[in-house]
Write an enzyme that holds these catalytic residues in place. Structure first.
Site, short mmCIF file in Angstrom:
data_model
loop_
_atom_site.label_atom_id
_atom_site.label_comp_id
_atom_site.label_asym_id
_atom_site.label_seq_id
_atom_site.Cartn_x
_atom_site.Cartn_y
_atom_site.Cartn_z
N ARG A 1 0.83 -1.22 0.00
CA ARG A 1 0.00 0.00 0.00
C ARG A 1 0.86 1.27 0.00
NH1 ARG A 1 -3.01 -3.81 -0.60
NH2 ARG A 1 -5.11 -4.04 0.27
N SER B 1 -10.69 -1.02 3.37
CA SER B 1 -9.94 -1.11 4.63
C SER B 1 -9.53 0.30 5.07
CB SER B 1 -8.66 -1.92 4.44
OG SER B 1 -8.96 -3.21 3.98
N GLU C 1 -4.98 3.72 6.15
CA GLU C 1 -4.71 3.44 4.74
C GLU C 1 -5.40 4.48 3.86
OE1 GLU C 1 -6.54 2.02 1.78
OE2 GLU C 1 -5.93 -0.08 1.87
P1 FAD Z 1 -9.22 8.33 -5.18
O1 FAD Z 1 -9.89 7.94 -3.93
O2 FAD Z 1 -9.93 9.27 -6.08
O3 FAD Z 1 -7.78 8.92 -4.83
C1 FAD Z 1 -6.93 8.26 -3.93
C2 FAD Z 1 -5.61 9.04 -3.81
O4 FAD Z 1 -4.90 9.01 -5.05
C3 FAD Z 1 -5.81 10.54 -3.53
O5 FAD Z 1 -4.73 10.98 -2.75
C4 FAD Z 1 -5.79 11.17 -4.92
O6 FAD Z 1 -5.42 12.54 -4.90
C5 FAD Z 1 -4.73 10.31 -5.59
N1 FAD Z 1 -4.94 10.19 -7.04
C6 FAD Z 1 -6.02 9.63 -7.66
N2 FAD Z 1 -5.82 9.63 -8.99
C7 FAD Z 1 -4.62 10.20 -9.21
C8 FAD Z 1 -3.85 10.51 -10.39
N3 FAD Z 1 -4.29 10.22 -11.61
N4 FAD Z 1 -2.64 11.11 -10.25
C9 FAD Z 1 -2.17 11.41 -9.01
N5 FAD Z 1 -2.85 11.17 -7.87
C10 FAD Z 1 -4.05 10.56 -7.97
N6 FAD Z 1 -7.66 -0.99 -2.31
C11 FAD Z 1 -6.81 -2.02 -2.45
O7 FAD Z 1 -5.60 -1.82 -2.63
N7 FAD Z 1 -7.24 -3.32 -2.37
C12 FAD Z 1 -8.54 -3.62 -2.18
O8 FAD Z 1 -8.89 -4.81 -2.12
C13 FAD Z 1 -9.47 -2.56 -2.04
N8 FAD Z 1 -10.77 -2.83 -1.81
C14 FAD Z 1 -11.65 -1.80 -1.67
C15 FAD Z 1 -13.00 -2.11 -1.46
C16 FAD Z 1 -13.94 -1.10 -1.33
C17 FAD Z 1 -15.39 -1.45 -1.09
C18 FAD Z 1 -13.52 0.25 -1.42
C19 FAD Z 1 -14.53 1.36 -1.32
C20 FAD Z 1 -12.18 0.57 -1.62
C21 FAD Z 1 -11.23 -0.45 -1.74
N9 FAD Z 1 -9.86 -0.19 -1.95
C22 FAD Z 1 -8.98 -1.23 -2.11
C23 FAD Z 1 -9.36 1.19 -1.97
C24 FAD Z 1 -9.49 1.88 -3.36
O9 FAD Z 1 -10.37 1.19 -4.18
C25 FAD Z 1 -8.14 1.98 -4.07
O10 FAD Z 1 -7.21 2.67 -3.28
C26 FAD Z 1 -8.25 2.70 -5.42
O11 FAD Z 1 -7.05 2.58 -6.13
C27 FAD Z 1 -8.61 4.17 -5.28
O12 FAD Z 1 -8.88 4.65 -6.56
P2 FAD Z 1 -9.69 5.99 -6.79
O13 FAD Z 1 -9.64 6.32 -8.25
O14 FAD Z 1 -11.03 5.89 -6.18
O15 FAD Z 1 -8.77 7.01 -5.98
N1 EPU Z 2 -10.64 -10.71 10.59
C1 EPU Z 2 -11.28 -10.77 11.81
N2 EPU Z 2 -12.31 -9.91 12.03
C2 EPU Z 2 -12.73 -9.02 11.11
C3 EPU Z 2 -12.07 -8.95 9.86
C4 EPU Z 2 -11.02 -9.81 9.63
O1 EPU Z 2 -10.94 -11.57 12.67
O2 EPU Z 2 -13.69 -8.29 11.39
C5 EPU Z 2 -9.53 -11.65 10.35
C6 EPU Z 2 -10.03 -13.00 9.82
O3 EPU Z 2 -9.25 -14.02 10.41
C7 EPU Z 2 -9.70 -12.96 8.35
C8 EPU Z 2 -8.44 -12.07 8.34
O4 EPU Z 2 -8.67 -11.13 9.38
O5 EPU Z 2 -9.44 -14.22 7.84
C9 EPU Z 2 -8.21 -11.35 7.03
O6 EPU Z 2 -9.41 -10.70 6.63
P1 EPU Z 2 -9.75 -10.46 5.08
O7 EPU Z 2 -9.49 -11.69 4.29
O8 EPU Z 2 -11.10 -9.86 4.99
O9 EPU Z 2 -8.65 -9.45 4.60
P2 EPU Z 2 -8.04 -8.15 5.30
O10 EPU Z 2 -6.66 -8.47 5.75
O11 EPU Z 2 -8.98 -7.58 6.29
C10 EPU Z 2 -6.88 -7.29 3.13
C11 EPU Z 2 -6.80 -5.99 2.40
C12 EPU Z 2 -8.03 -5.82 1.53
C13 EPU Z 2 -8.07 -6.96 0.52
C14 EPU Z 2 -8.15 -8.28 1.28
C15 EPU Z 2 -8.07 -9.49 0.36
C16 EPU Z 2 -5.44 -4.47 3.69
C17 EPU Z 2 -5.42 -3.28 4.58
N3 EPU Z 2 -6.65 -4.90 3.31
O12 EPU Z 2 -7.98 -7.17 4.03
O13 EPU Z 2 -7.90 -4.59 0.83
O14 EPU Z 2 -9.18 -6.84 -0.35
O15 EPU Z 2 -7.03 -8.38 2.21
O16 EPU Z 2 -6.79 -9.62 -0.15
O17 EPU Z 2 -4.39 -4.99 3.34
C18 EPU Z 2 -8.41 -2.25 0.91
O18 EPU Z 2 -7.20 -2.04 0.83
O19 EPU Z 2 -9.25 -1.33 0.97
C19 EPU Z 2 -8.90 -3.63 0.96
C20 EPU Z 2 -10.19 -3.94 1.07
#
Ligand code: FAD
Ligand code: EPU
Length: 338
Positions: A164, A238, A334
């Protein structure tokens, strides 16, 4: 191009926070960016590049110009015996780009299906999920330097990707607008199904022969079952990172907390599940007005309607302090706090 004033961002951030931008403009070309920045008023004020707004928490109105990225286009640049080099404009929607790759049998991004947001933000925090990160298939990106108005190219090592993390969140913060990203995708897929519940889900789907379409579908199914859909409940995924601790600390914690969830890393340290730490600290499912901690995933903070950004932020601060007190571990946010 029309610059709007006092423009609501409520529909432009997945937390659904009711904040406004002093100035707001959409750009669809690099010339558009140059034109906006040629106006002194905009070149000197604060700037926020906005993609899908899925990794942001607005704690106040934005006192400056929000530049919403609408750069579009996907192009197969070249191919060799093993790889496709696919360039995509930063304003493309990430999941639609992944679907485009899958349709064309460009392999590598399938485990990253259904992550919200735009392509341009994907290198910012080296998006990752289900055992993959973009750095594994990233080739290079192009970015517009806001100061000297030139385009620069960054290769994989220049982006300094980590968990990240990238150089754009650190040393080069707020200096560049990422305009396109090129991925180096595989002609012969390497299936990555060992993470989490992917194999179990493929079995439930009755898949006999694995392919990238099936992996993508399995990942989408798992994600839909675990994470709240921002169209229904405001959230930014997250809220905190999973913390990394030295193995000794993990083993020490395990004495008092035998069910603690941790994954050993290649460097010998252990990555702890922040969701587990937050749940054990008693926060899972708690609500405070419209701000809350999701009932299925404690790592996800939510807005049930009209929460203010600073209410969500204050909740995150309380969580941070209570996890620190109970486990001696400092969580790191994050989500980008604006
Ligand atoms: P924004 O929220 O619009 O911007 C994020 C940051 O990047 C800001 O600081 C912005 O200024 C900057 N930025 C955006 N575009 C540009 C650009 N073109 N040039 C320079 N700076 C820029 N993230 C994960 O890594 N893994 C996951 O599994 C994951 N799951 C998610 C699930 C949900 C339900 C949600 C809501 C979010 C999740 N995220 C996850 C977080 C998010 O989706 C990612 O960080 C995504 O890349 C953000 O993209 P965005 O276009 O919405 O960025
Ligand atoms: N867990 C709990 N309680 C909870 C949630 C999780 O005990 O309420 C424990 C469980 O044991 C579970 C483990 O945590 O098995 C891991 O949970 P999960 O698989 O949901 O993944 P995570 O570690 O919570 C990360 C990323 C996610 C990504 C998933 C799948 C980060 C900060 N988050 O979540 O990314 O989608 O793994 O790879 O690394 C995001 O960045 O926004 C995001 C959603």
């Amino acid at each position: 191009m029309k610059v709007l004033e006092n423009h609501s961002l409520k529909k432009l951030n997945t937390f659904g926070i009711d904040a406004a931008a002093k100035y707001f403009v959409e750009f669809a070309s690099i010339d558009n960016i140059k034109e906006i920045l040629s106006e002194r008023k905009f070149s000197t004020c604060n700037k926020l590049i906005l993609g899908g707004g899925s990794n942001l928490l607005f704690t106040k109105n934005f006192d400056g110009i929000v530049l919403k990225n609408e750069l579009k286009g996907i192009e197969l640049l070249k191919e060799d015996a093993d790889f496709y080099y696919v360039r995509t404009a930063a304003g493309e929607v990430w999941h639609e780009f992944v679907m485009h790759c899958i349709k064309n049998n460009y392999a590598g991004l399938e485990n990253l299906s259904l992550i919200p947001g735009n392509v341009g933000a994907s290198p910012m925090q080296n998006i990752g999920a289900y055992g993959a990160e973009i750095k594994d298939h990233f080739y290079e990106l192009e970015a517009f330097h806001i100061g000297d108005k030139t385009i620069r190219t960054f290769n994989n090592s220049q982006c300094k990707f980590g968990y990240r993390e990238s150089v754009f969140k650190r040393e080069l913060k707020d200096q560049f607008i990422i305009t396109s990203v090129t991925f180096k995708l595989l002609k012969n897929p390497k299936f990555n199904t060992s993470y989490g519940a992917i194999e179990k889900e493929l079995e439930a789907m009755n898949i006999k022969e694995v392919n990238i379409q099936a992996i993508s579908k399995a990942v989408c199914n798992i994600r839909r079952s675990k994470l709240p859909n921002p169209a229904e409940i405001g959230n930014a995924g997250s809220f905190f990172k999973n913390p990394e601790v030295v193995k000794g600390k993990y083993e020490f914690l395990k004495i008092n907390y035998p069910t603690i969830v941790g994954y050993e890393l290649e460097n010998g340290n252990v990555k702890l599940a922040a969701g587990w730490l937050i749940e054990q600290s008693g926060w899972k499912g708690k609500t405070f007005g419209d701000a809350g901690v999701h009932k299925l995933q404690a790592l996800v903070l939510v807005n049930y309607g009209n929460a203010k950004g600073n209410e969500i932020f204050d909740l995150s601060q309380k969580i941070l302090e209570s996890v620190k007190e109970k486990f001696g571990i400092e969580l790191e946010r994050e989500v980008n706090i604006i």
